[in-house]
Write a protein that holds these residues in place. Structure first.
Motif, PDB file in Angstrom:
ATOM      1  N   LEU A   1       0.841  -1.189   0.000  1.00  0.00           N
ATOM      2  CA  LEU A   1       0.000   0.000   0.000  1.00  0.00           C
ATOM      3  C   LEU A   1       0.883   1.248   0.000  1.00  0.00           C
ATOM      4  O   LEU A   1       0.649   2.193  -0.762  1.00  0.00           O
ATOM      5  CB  LEU A   1      -0.891  -0.015   1.242  1.00  0.00           C
ATOM      6  N   GLY A   2       1.907   1.237   0.839  1.00  0.00           N
ATOM      7  CA  GLY A   2       2.838   2.362   0.914  1.00  0.00           C
ATOM      8  C   GLY A   2       3.482   2.623  -0.433  1.00  0.00           C
ATOM      9  O   GLY A   2       3.528   3.759  -0.912  1.00  0.00           O
ATOM     10  N   LEU A   3       3.967   1.559  -1.089  1.00  0.00           N
ATOM     11  CA  LEU A   3       4.625   1.733  -2.391  1.00  0.00           C
ATOM     12  C   LEU A   3       3.656   2.349  -3.395  1.00  0.00           C
ATOM     13  O   LEU A   3       4.013   3.250  -4.141  1.00  0.00           O
ATOM     14  CB  LEU A   3       5.143   0.387  -2.907  1.00  0.00           C
TER      15      LEU A   3
ATOM     16  N   VAL B   1       0.815   4.155  -2.804  1.00  0.00           N
ATOM     17  CA  VAL B   1       0.412   5.517  -2.460  1.00  0.00           C
ATOM     18  C   VAL B   1       1.570   6.488  -2.703  1.00  0.00           C
ATOM     19  O   VAL B   1       1.389   7.560  -3.285  1.00  0.00           O
ATOM     20  CB  VAL B   1      -0.055   5.592  -0.983  1.00  0.00           C
ATOM     21  N   ILE B   2       2.759   6.090  -2.303  1.00  0.00           N
ATOM     22  CA  ILE B   2       3.883   7.016  -2.352  1.00  0.00           C
ATOM     23  C   ILE B   2       4.410   7.203  -3.772  1.00  0.00           C
ATOM     24  O   ILE B   2       4.915   8.252  -4.122  1.00  0.00           O
ATOM     25  CB  ILE B   2       4.967   6.559  -1.359  1.00  0.00           C
ATOM     26  N   ARG B   3       4.218   6.171  -4.603  1.00  0.00           N
ATOM     27  CA  ARG B   3       4.595   6.311  -6.011  1.00  0.00           C
ATOM     28  C   ARG B   3       3.869   7.481  -6.671  1.00  0.00           C
ATOM     29  O   ARG B   3       4.325   8.064  -7.629  1.00  0.00           O
ATOM     30  CB  ARG B   3       4.245   5.027  -6.759  1.00  0.00           C
ATOM     31  N   ARG B   4       2.673   7.787  -6.136  1.00  0.00           N
ATOM     32  CA  ARG B   4       1.857   8.842  -6.737  1.00  0.00           C
ATOM     33  C   ARG B   4       2.219  10.231  -6.223  1.00  0.00           C
ATOM     34  O   ARG B   4       1.658  11.218  -6.681  1.00  0.00           O
ATOM     35  CB  ARG B   4       0.381   8.571  -6.463  1.00  0.00           C
ATOM     36  N   VAL B   5       3.095  10.316  -5.247  1.00  0.00           N
ATOM     37  CA  VAL B   5       3.463  11.634  -4.722  1.00  0.00           C
ATOM     38  C   VAL B   5       4.361  12.330  -5.741  1.00  0.00           C
ATOM     39  O   VAL B   5       5.335  11.753  -6.223  1.00  0.00           O
ATOM     40  CB  VAL B   5       4.200  11.503  -3.373  1.00  0.00           C
ATOM     41  N   SER B   6       3.987  13.563  -6.081  1.00  0.00           N
ATOM     42  CA  SER B   6       4.751  14.307  -7.073  1.00  0.00           C
ATOM     43  C   SER B   6       6.170  14.568  -6.577  1.00  0.00           C
ATOM     44  O   SER B   6       6.367  14.884  -5.406  1.00  0.00           O
ATOM     45  CB  SER B   6       4.023  15.629  -7.336  1.00  0.00           C
ATOM     46  N   PRO B   7       7.178  14.428  -7.477  1.00  0.00           N
ATOM     47  CA  PRO B   7       8.568  14.707  -7.072  1.00  0.00           C
ATOM     48  C   PRO B   7       8.724  16.114  -6.493  1.00  0.00           C
ATOM     49  O   PRO B   7       9.633  16.371  -5.714  1.00  0.00           O
ATOM     50  CB  PRO B   7       9.349  14.575  -8.374  1.00  0.00           C
TER      51      PRO B   7
ATOM     52  N   HIS C   1       8.823  15.707  -2.708  1.00  0.00           N
ATOM     53  CA  HIS C   1       9.574  14.607  -2.110  1.00  0.00           C
ATOM     54  C   HIS C   1      10.210  14.975  -0.773  1.00  0.00           C
ATOM     55  O   HIS C   1      10.331  14.135   0.119  1.00  0.00           O
ATOM     56  CB  HIS C   1      10.624  14.081  -3.091  1.00  0.00           C
TER      57      HIS C   1
ATOM     58  N   LEU D   1       7.531  14.915   1.792  1.00  0.00           N
ATOM     59  CA  LEU D   1       7.170  13.505   1.963  1.00  0.00           C
ATOM     60  C   LEU D   1       8.083  12.836   2.978  1.00  0.00           C
ATOM     61  O   LEU D   1       7.637  12.156   3.890  1.00  0.00           O
ATOM     62  CB  LEU D   1       7.265  12.767   0.615  1.00  0.00           C
TER      63      LEU D   1
ATOM     64  N   THR E   1       6.758  11.288   6.482  1.00  0.00           N
ATOM     65  CA  THR E   1       6.854   9.867   6.838  1.00  0.00           C
ATOM     66  C   THR E   1       7.727   9.709   8.078  1.00  0.00           C
ATOM     67  O   THR E   1       7.511   8.813   8.888  1.00  0.00           O
ATOM     68  CB  THR E   1       7.451   9.008   5.704  1.00  0.00           C
TER      69      THR E   1
END
Lengths: 494, 97
Positions: free
Chosen positions: B17-19, B21-27, B30, B33, B37
């Protein structure tokens, strides 16, 4: 049906565990209280996930922080409810102390210092994990009679303390380098890799010893010492340009050790939050490695060898054109579209505010200004965006590499400030180059390029950059901030 | 260890789930982010509280109190700094004059 069953047993498990954790020192809870506690944990877990989901876009990001805060408050209050009032004096002391130290640090810290603060917070997180693991170990060992630590628990405990301790010292070193208390690249010992692997091997052997003889507490202490030393050895030889990757990796380790702590203390919320942190660190590490075209092992166990295949003299001789701030101002006055390419050097020179000032003047002349952000620009993932946002640059103007690369041919002037390897066309053209295949910003495709740089010295990869000798490139030599201030002054006069 | 199996399942699911959700966070975000976290994983404070308040020995109290302090620094600092950073990300260009 199976799923429903596992879910039910999961909640039942949480329920029971809360009562029996820490050897029954906890007062047994009435069912109502118990539901209150695991209920607060359950909501907290949901809020943490939502928090990260909302962080995906600047519009909803602050809501994400709020969700995280509420989740944290719920979980802490829920935990405090578990205990008799008399026993948590020291908890309150810790919370008070932590707030007194943490709040001023957060309020007055300059944005340029975010990377070192992040490294420091990985150290604190890892310290908490290592200390809790250690305290738990001695609690279990102190109970006479049947050993409480079965093999699984001991193995996980050993890994948790190993990761916690190595992340603690590793992050402290990273902090020291970013804060410039330590030189950014200390040469490791001659057989650094052999030493690192030996330390890893020793840690593994000590852990195995503990699994079969959990009560040998001296071995446990030895494991902590070896892990602390391993953390030092791992990070000391890593240079400044690799810091974004190192910070991300340490983030991942800190998260993993928090998650393992949840395994040991039967706390599902901890398992979830740690796993989220760990996966975030992992993703960022992968992004950083890809952006530098390197592998994890290459960052951790190898250094890039500078090559002298093409000597810088051959490339630069007679071709580099040096420009004055006035020349650059004249060039910019006629420009319709300007792309600013900020690099590590901009962060070091703290030139973000003067860049913004320059952009404001250009915009008043009807020129479009955008910023091309390479993933490894700055000292940690995304650092450059924060610095430019602080200088009041709207985030729509901050463009990712994939987005802006095709538009360089339509750009009148690209201004490169303190970046070198990430704009080196050799990455695309020379398959033998050490940076071959590294994704770069195609600055050389712009109509004109201005490079603001102190000298022609090579970047981290140690190779010359043919961009500087290109026909469309002007070099503005000098300190980034000062040189740009002169350009701004010239523009204002003109 | 109690319930190793559900724990592994929870760990695995949370990681995936983390991978996702976090893949969608815009660079773009970061740095916030990592800061967020970090604050969230300072939920380790609940374990530190368990050790401090529920432990039997002085050692547990001492180590636990240090751990509570360290985790609180991360919670307070992490959330405050993340919010400070996010406040700076603006859409509209603000004119200075």
């Amino acid at each position: 049906m199976t799923n429903l069953h596992s879910l039910g047993s999961l909640f039942a498990a949480v329920d029971v565990e809360l009562n029996i954790s820490t050897n029954g020192a906890v007062r047994h809870l009435a069912d109502r209280d118990s539901i209150l506690v695991w209920g607060s944990y359950l909501i907290a877990a949901a809020l943490f996930i939502l928090s990260l989901k909302w962080l995906s876009h600047p519009k909803t990001a602050r809501r994400g922080v709020l969700a995280g805060e509420i989740g944290m408050a719920l979980a802490v209050i829920g935990t405090l409810l578990m205990y008799d009032v008399v026993t948590y004096n020291w908890v309150l002391v810790g919370i008070a102390l932590g707030s007194i130290i943490g709040t001023p640090m957060a309020i007055w810290m300059p944005m340029t210092a975010v990377p070192q603060r992040t490294a420091l917070s990985h150290a604190f997180g890892a310290l908490a994990a290592a200390l809790v693991g250690t305290a738990h170990y001695f609690e279990e060992v102190a109970v006479p009679g049947v050993p409480h630590l079965d093999k699984f628990t001991m193995a996980i405990l050993a890994i948790e303390v190993f990761l916690g301790a190595l992340t603690f010292t590793g992050s402290l070193i990273a902090f020291g380098k970013l804060q410039e208390l330590l030189p950014s690249s200390i040469k490791g010992l001659p057989n650094q890799n052999a030493i690192n692997f030996s330390l890893l091997g020793v840690a593994a052997l000590l852990s195995i010893w503990l699994i079969f003889s959990p009560t040998s507490w001296i071995v446990f202490l030895l494991l902590i010492v070896v892990s602390l030393v391993f953390g030092l050895c791992l990070v000391i030889p890593i240079g400044g340009a690799d810091m974004p990757t190192v910070i991300s990796l340490l983030n991942s380790y800190a998260g993993l050790s928090a998650s393992l702590m949840g395994f040991i203390l039967d706390n599902y919320l901890l398992i979830i939050a740690g796993a989220l942190d760990g996966s975030s660190g992992l993703i960022l590490s992968i992004v950083m490695c890809k952006a530098m075209n390197r592998s994890f092992t290459n960052v951790l166990f190898g250094r890039m060898e500078p090559t002298s295949a093409a000597s810088s003299d051959d490339i630069y001789a007679g071709k580099v054109k040096s420009a004055s701030p006035e020349d650059v101002a004249m060039l910019l006055e006629g420009a319709q579209r300007v792309i600013v390419v900020p690099g590590y050097g901009l962060a070091v020179a703290q030139a973000q505010h003067v860049v913004r000032e320059l952009a404001t003047i250009l915009e008043e002349h009807g020129c479009t200004v955008e910023y091309a952000i390479h993933p490894v620009a700055g000292r940690m993932p995304g650092h450059m965006n924060v610095l430019l946002a602080e200088a009041d640059v709207p985030y729509e103007q901050l463009k990712e590499m994939e987005e802006i690369n095709p538009t360089f041919p339509q750009c009148d002037v690209a201004i490169v400030i303190g970046a070198n390897d990430v704009v080196n066309p050799l990455a695309n053209t020379d398959p033998t180059s050490p940076i071959a295949g590294m994704p770069i910003l195609n600055v050389d495709k712009a109509r004109n390029v201005v490079v603001v740089k102190r000298s022609l010295s090579p970047g981290f990869a140690g190779i010359p950059n043919p961009l500087f000798a290109a026909d469309n490139c002007l070099m503005l030599f000098g300190d980034g901030k000062k040189a740009l201030m002169e350009v701004v002054a010239a523009l204002k006069e003109g | 260890m109690h319930n190793l199996e559900p724990k592994l399942f929870v760990f695995l699911l949370a990681t995936f789930l983390g991978l996702e959700v976090i893949r969608r966070v815009s660079p773009l975000l970061h740095t916030p982010l990592m800061s967020l976290t970090n604050a969230i994983s300072a939920i380790a404070i609940v374990a530190a509280i368990q050790i401090t308040a529920g432990g039997h020995s002085t050692l547990s109290t001492v180590l636990g109190t240090i751990a509570v302090t360290a985790a609180t620094i991360n919670i307070v600092g992490g959330f405050l700094i993340t919010d400070r950073m996010l406040k700076m990300f603006r859409r509209e260009t603000r004119r200075r004059d």
